[in-house]
Scaffold this motif. Structure first.
Motif, PDB file in Angstrom:
ATOM      1  N   ASN A 554     -10.644  30.880 101.178  1.00  0.00           N
ATOM      2  CA  ASN A 554     -10.189  32.241 101.459  1.00  0.00           C
ATOM      3  C   ASN A 554      -9.010  32.636 100.582  1.00  0.00           C
ATOM      4  O   ASN A 554      -8.528  33.763 100.659  1.00  0.00           O
ATOM      5  N   SER A 555      -8.535  31.708  99.758  1.00  0.00           N
ATOM      6  CA  SER A 555      -7.380  31.966  98.896  1.00  0.00           C
ATOM      7  C   SER A 555      -7.838  32.484  97.539  1.00  0.00           C
ATOM      8  O   SER A 555      -8.676  31.872  96.875  1.00  0.00           O
ATOM      9  N   GLN A 556      -7.265  33.610  97.116  1.00  0.00           N
ATOM     10  CA  GLN A 556      -7.594  34.192  95.815  1.00  0.00           C
ATOM     11  C   GLN A 556      -7.243  33.221  94.685  1.00  0.00           C
ATOM     12  O   GLN A 556      -8.001  33.057  93.734  1.00  0.00           O
ATOM     13  N   THR A 557      -6.102  32.568  94.779  1.00  0.00           N
ATOM     14  CA  THR A 557      -5.664  31.660  93.719  1.00  0.00           C
ATOM     15  C   THR A 557      -6.565  30.430  93.648  1.00  0.00           C
ATOM     16  O   THR A 557      -6.883  29.943  92.558  1.00  0.00           O
ATOM     17  N   GLU A 558      -6.979  29.924  94.815  1.00  0.00           N
ATOM     18  CA  GLU A 558      -7.861  28.765  94.806  1.00  0.00           C
ATOM     19  C   GLU A 558      -9.242  29.119  94.255  1.00  0.00           C
ATOM     20  O   GLU A 558      -9.855  28.328  93.526  1.00  0.00           O
ATOM     21  N   LEU A 559      -9.726  30.300  94.584  1.00  0.00           N
ATOM     22  CA  LEU A 559     -10.996  30.739  94.004  1.00  0.00           C
ATOM     23  C   LEU A 559     -10.871  30.928  92.493  1.00  0.00           C
ATOM     24  O   LEU A 559     -11.802  30.643  91.736  1.00  0.00           O
ATOM     25  N   LEU A 560      -9.712  31.431  92.067  1.00  0.00           N
ATOM     26  CA  LEU A 560      -9.455  31.574  90.635  1.00  0.00           C
ATOM     27  C   LEU A 560      -9.521  30.210  89.951  1.00  0.00           C
ATOM     28  O   LEU A 560     -10.125  30.064  88.881  1.00  0.00           O
ATOM     29  N   SER A 585     -14.997  41.786  81.214  1.00  0.00           N
ATOM     30  CA  SER A 585     -16.308  42.439  81.150  1.00  0.00           C
ATOM     31  C   SER A 585     -17.227  41.998  82.287  1.00  0.00           C
ATOM     32  O   SER A 585     -18.337  42.486  82.404  1.00  0.00           O
ATOM     33  N   ASP A 586     -16.769  41.052  83.113  1.00  0.00           N
ATOM     34  CA  ASP A 586     -17.573  40.557  84.224  1.00  0.00           C
ATOM     35  C   ASP A 586     -16.975  41.067  85.533  1.00  0.00           C
ATOM     36  O   ASP A 586     -15.867  40.686  85.904  1.00  0.00           O
ATOM     37  N   PRO A 587     -17.695  41.940  86.243  1.00  0.00           N
ATOM     38  CA  PRO A 587     -17.145  42.512  87.481  1.00  0.00           C
ATOM     39  C   PRO A 587     -16.700  41.468  88.489  1.00  0.00           C
ATOM     40  O   PRO A 587     -15.746  41.686  89.236  1.00  0.00           O
ATOM     41  N   GLU A 588     -17.366  40.308  88.526  1.00  0.00           N
ATOM     42  CA  GLU A 588     -17.012  39.281  89.494  1.00  0.00           C
ATOM     43  C   GLU A 588     -15.720  38.560  89.128  1.00  0.00           C
ATOM     44  O   GLU A 588     -15.066  37.972  89.987  1.00  0.00           O
ATOM     45  N   LEU A 589     -15.356  38.585  87.852  1.00  0.00           N
ATOM     46  CA  LEU A 589     -14.188  37.830  87.398  1.00  0.00           C
ATOM     47  C   LEU A 589     -12.985  38.712  87.082  1.00  0.00           C
ATOM     48  O   LEU A 589     -11.850  38.230  87.064  1.00  0.00           O
ATOM     49  N   ALA A 590     -13.222  40.002  86.818  1.00  0.00           N
ATOM     50  CA  ALA A 590     -12.140  40.886  86.391  1.00  0.00           C
ATOM     51  C   ALA A 590     -11.001  40.949  87.413  1.00  0.00           C
ATOM     52  O   ALA A 590      -9.831  41.104  87.051  1.00  0.00           O
ATOM     53  N   GLY A 591     -11.341  40.815  88.693  1.00  0.00           N
ATOM     54  CA  GLY A 591     -10.321  40.908  89.732  1.00  0.00           C
ATOM     55  C   GLY A 591      -9.305  39.782  89.700  1.00  0.00           C
ATOM     56  O   GLY A 591      -8.228  39.883  90.298  1.00  0.00           O
ATOM     57  N   TYR A 592      -9.622  38.703  89.000  1.00  0.00           N
ATOM     58  CA  TYR A 592      -8.704  37.566  88.930  1.00  0.00           C
ATOM     59  C   TYR A 592      -7.681  37.707  87.796  1.00  0.00           C
ATOM     60  O   TYR A 592      -6.747  36.904  87.712  1.00  0.00           O
ATOM     61  N   LEU A 593      -7.875  38.672  86.900  1.00  0.00           N
ATOM     62  CA  LEU A 593      -7.088  38.710  85.668  1.00  0.00           C
ATOM     63  C   LEU A 593      -5.597  38.928  85.908  1.00  0.00           C
ATOM     64  O   LEU A 593      -4.768  38.377  85.189  1.00  0.00           O
ATOM     65  N   HIS A 594      -5.244  39.748  86.892  1.00  0.00           N
ATOM     66  CA  HIS A 594      -3.818  39.987  87.140  1.00  0.00           C
ATOM     67  C   HIS A 594      -3.129  38.682  87.525  1.00  0.00           C
ATOM     68  O   HIS A 594      -2.063  38.342  86.990  1.00  0.00           O
ATOM     69  N   THR A 595      -3.728  37.937  88.459  1.00  0.00           N
ATOM     70  CA  THR A 595      -3.151  36.655  88.875  1.00  0.00           C
ATOM     71  C   THR A 595      -3.118  35.680  87.700  1.00  0.00           C
ATOM     72  O   THR A 595      -2.121  34.981  87.483  1.00  0.00           O
ATOM     73  N   LEU A 596      -4.202  35.638  86.940  1.00  0.00           N
ATOM     74  CA  LEU A 596      -4.263  34.742  85.789  1.00  0.00           C
ATOM     75  C   LEU A 596      -3.188  35.089  84.768  1.00  0.00           C
ATOM     76  O   LEU A 596      -2.545  34.205  84.191  1.00  0.00           O
ATOM     77  N   ASN A 597      -2.982  36.373  84.545  1.00  0.00           N
ATOM     78  CA  ASN A 597      -1.963  36.823  83.602  1.00  0.00           C
ATOM     79  C   ASN A 597      -0.577  36.361  84.039  1.00  0.00           C
ATOM     80  O   ASN A 597       0.225  35.881  83.238  1.00  0.00           O
ATOM     81  N   GLU A 598      -0.259  36.488  85.328  1.00  0.00           N
ATOM     82  CA  GLU A 598       1.047  36.064  85.834  1.00  0.00           C
ATOM     83  C   GLU A 598       1.228  34.556  85.675  1.00  0.00           C
ATOM     84  O   GLU A 598       2.270  34.089  85.213  1.00  0.00           O
ATOM     85  N   ILE A 599       0.230  33.800  86.054  1.00  0.00           N
ATOM     86  CA  ILE A 599       0.347  32.341  85.989  1.00  0.00           C
ATOM     87  C   ILE A 599       0.463  31.861  84.546  1.00  0.00           C
ATOM     88  O   ILE A 599       1.130  30.863  84.258  1.00  0.00           O
ATOM     89  N   SER A 600      -0.167  32.588  83.601  1.00  0.00           N
ATOM     90  CA  SER A 600      -0.142  32.153  82.201  1.00  0.00           C
ATOM     91  C   SER A 600       1.259  32.177  81.613  1.00  0.00           C
ATOM     92  O   SER A 600       1.509  31.574  80.568  1.00  0.00           O
TER      93      SER A 600
END
Length: 662
Positions: A554-560, A585-600
């Motif tokens: 249920n965790s967004q970060t863990e799913l990422l 470009s992938d609707p299923e993955l685009a929602g993770y980009l903000h979190t990924l950007n912060e962690i990077s």
């Protein structure tokens, strides 16, 4: 609500933008050999460890591991989200960012992916036919006759489209709905009167055309006899725009660890023939004259381009057209040269006759752009007469005015002054007069405009017949070490941790085995975010991660984390920039980009062993938590089945084993 940015636009944008321009406007850089170096903007350092490779269009810091393309840099440096960074680059490129506002645009992206898949299947089919078809002998004999080996043919993915109207159609279609898909990919022709589909390519040697990422985007085919048309290219499709693409560019980058120059030849066969003789840095236009888009793309990767033409009248005419196209594009630090071959010879035939060393000597003696410019314009000008010098000035000045302000432009103006005896003031007067008398319909900036690619459909195409994989697929003669180990950023060499094995990363606490984020980042450090940060800088570690237990978290970060590991296993050689492009470009993955950007933005652990230990510890903590949650869920059941009790006992044993081992 704004829609997503099409991937095609992002690809085009990155092709327009020069990473050096982006970085240099924010970081003070100094040229060091072929690269540029400076102090890293992402961590404090006293000696430069940050480098920009303009040839390969990426930046990397050997101190903190930050790296990527222009898009990745502007996201990290300016702390922008992915869409914001794309908007910023689009402003610099002078283009508008399109938005997919409807399902129609979303369907277009899905259609593009479908086309890529179909073209890859077609490439496999053609290569298979060259090995197995009953009439393969005539194709093999032709290729042998052109001097190609099976090894070089295999490296370029050469194949054979056998005779017949429906070989590919039968192979790749299972239902009627598949036929329009193949037509959209450019592989079938639809005859509307009879509603009949048939193969576009028949009884031809086939050459797959690849984009920068190695994906098949189109084909070129050559007949084995004297039939017409002798050469046939795929039509323009959603994946293929011939005025932008170059045959052999992907292979040139693949075969050369350090690509410093490119030769532009006229045919596919020239590219493959030269590569067979070790000259693996040739590319060919796709039935068009060289365009400004071609050159802008090339000069982002290399500093030198050599145009190679036949020595006949047609070759001279093509060279003049290339000169006009190059002048507005070339800048200081870039070089264009012109090589003319003996009459009746092309690069493929000439390199076979005289060998690699002699051909490369010809390349070294190719005419610089300025020499070719003055030789071409001076051939018909009588510089000993006033009329001749005036005529020469009237031709040369407008062309030089099209150039970007540079030292080369100034030196060419000085050369005109020397040849004509006119002062700079007089030359400027001539230029001003030309501008004042030019008609509004023909402004100066368009005097030497480039014809659209479509107008070159009948441009004579040279021999682009290139062999196929008809012997063993022997790749042993080629060094593929340049392809790297799949890391997002290059590994540090000769830099170990100092100080008796203690960590030097101020954002890492050994006692707690976790990261502390920089103070200006709003990141909650968890085992999942720690693991993500490590994998972004050491993606090869993903192969050892087993994360099926996170699939329903249920965790967004863990799913990422789960999706990131899945992505890295499939795409181990992806850069950080490619990851963002693919996911956006992938609707299923685009929602993770903000979190990924912060962690990077987290500083990475610089010691590989330490990173591995922290990653293992993070994954163990995640698994323990997953076990705890499952135990709690089972214990909360009012009634448990025998199966539930058995599962609970197993989990309790795992829990005990895990914690006793820590």
């Amino acid at each position: 609500m704004a829609g997503k940015i099409p991937q095609s636009f992002i690809d085009d944008l990155l092709a327009r933008i020069n990473v050096l321009d982006i970085v240099e406007s924010r970081v003070k850089l100094k040229r060091t050999g072929k690269n540029y170096s400076g102090l890293c903007p992402f961590h404090k350092e006293k000696s430069p460890s940050f480098t920009v490779n303009n040839e390969k269009q990426f930046y990397y810091c050997f101190g903190c591991g930050a790296g990527g393309n222009a898009l990745g840099f502007i996201m990290e440096h300016d702390r922008l989200s992915f869409p914001e960074a794309v908007e910023e680059l689009a402003k610099l490129a002078g283009v508008e960012v399109p938005r997919d506002e409807s399902r129609v645009d979303h369907q277009r992206e899905l259609r593009r992916k479908d086309i890529f898949a179909l073209l890859e299947e077609a490439a496999d089919f053609y290569q298979e036919q060259l090995k197995q078809h009953s009439q393969k002998a005539k194709a093999v004999d032709y290729l042998k006759g052109r001097g190609l080996t099976g090894k070089i043919a295999a490296l370029f993915g050469i194949g054979y489209a056998p005779p017949g109207w429906d070989n590919l159609l039968k192979k790749l279609t299972q239902t009627e709905a598949d036929k329009p898909r193949l037509e959209q990919a450019g592989m079938l022709i639809h005859k509307e009167e009879s509603d009949r589909y048939y193969d576009r390519f028949r009884d031809r040697i086939m050459f797959p055309i690849r984009d920068m990422r190695g994906r098949v985007i189109a084909f070129g085919g050559r007949v084995l006899g004297d039939e017409k048309p002798k050469y046939l290219n795929s039509p323009e499709t959603e994946t293929f725009h011939k005025s932008r693409e170059l045959y052999g560019l992907y292979e040139a980058r693949k075969f050369n660890q350090q690509l410093t120059k490119l030769i532009i030849v006229e045919g596919y066969m020239d590219v493959v023939g030269l590569a067979q003789y070790g000259i693996s840095y040739a590319v060919a236009t796709l039935g068009t004259a060289t365009t400004a888009q071609h050159l802008e793309r090339i000069f982002k990767m290399v500093d030198e381009v050599i145009f190679c033409f036949d020595g006949d009248q047609a070759g001279r005419k093509a060279a003049s057209r290339a000169l006009e196209t190059t002048l507005p594009v070339i800048t200081d630090g870039k070089q264009a040269r012109f090589l003319f071959l003996p009459d009746g010879e092309d690069p493929d035939s000439l390199v076979r006759q005289e060998g690699t060393e002699n051909f490369e000597q010809r390349l070294q003696e190719a005419l610089p752009l300025s020499d070719f410019f003055f030789r071409t314009l001076g051939e018909d000008a009588d510089l000993n007469s006033l009329d001749g010098r005036a005529s020469f000035s009237n031709q040369a000045l407008p062309m030089i005015q099209l150039m970007q302000p540079s030292i080369l432009q100034q030196m060419m103006q000085e050369k005109i002054s020397e040849l004509t005896g006119l002062s700079f003031e007089q030359l400027n007067s001539i230029t001003n007069l030309q501008e004042a008398t030019k008609t509004p319909q023909q402004p100066a900036s368009q005097s030497y405009d480039y014809e659209p690619a479509m107008q070159y459909d009948d441009y004579p195409q040279p021999e682009y017949d290139q062999g196929g994989s008809y012997y063993e697929n022997d790749y042993s003669g080629y060094d593929n070490n340049h392809q790297g180990n799949g890391d997002f950023s290059a590994k540090k060499k000769g830099r170990g941790n100092k100080g008796k094995g203690k960590f030097k990363n101020k954002n890492f606490r050994q006692d707690k085995q976790e990261f502390r984020p920089p103070q200006d980042l709003n990141i909650r450090i968890t085992p999942a975010s720690s693991a993500i940060s490590i994998l972004l800088h050491a993606p090869h570690l993903a192969n050892g991660c087993e994360l099926d237990f996170l699939a329903k978290s249920n965790s967004q970060t863990e799913l990422l984390l789960y999706r990131l590991v899945d992505y890295l296993r499939v795409t181990p050689d992806a850069t950080l920039g490619m990851l963002f492009v693919d996911w956006e470009s992938d609707p299923e993955l685009a929602g993770y980009l903000h979190t990924l950007n912060e962690i990077s933005h987290l500083e990475p652990i610089q010691n590989t062993d330490s990173a591995q230990n922290v990653l293992s510890d993070s994954l163990q903590r995640l698994q323990e938590r997953s076990i705890d949650q499952q135990i709690d869920e089972l214990k909360s059941l009012k009634q448990r089945s025998a199966e539930d009790n058995q599962r609970l006992n197993q989990l309790l044993m795992q829990q005990h084993s895990s914690r006793s081992g820590r």
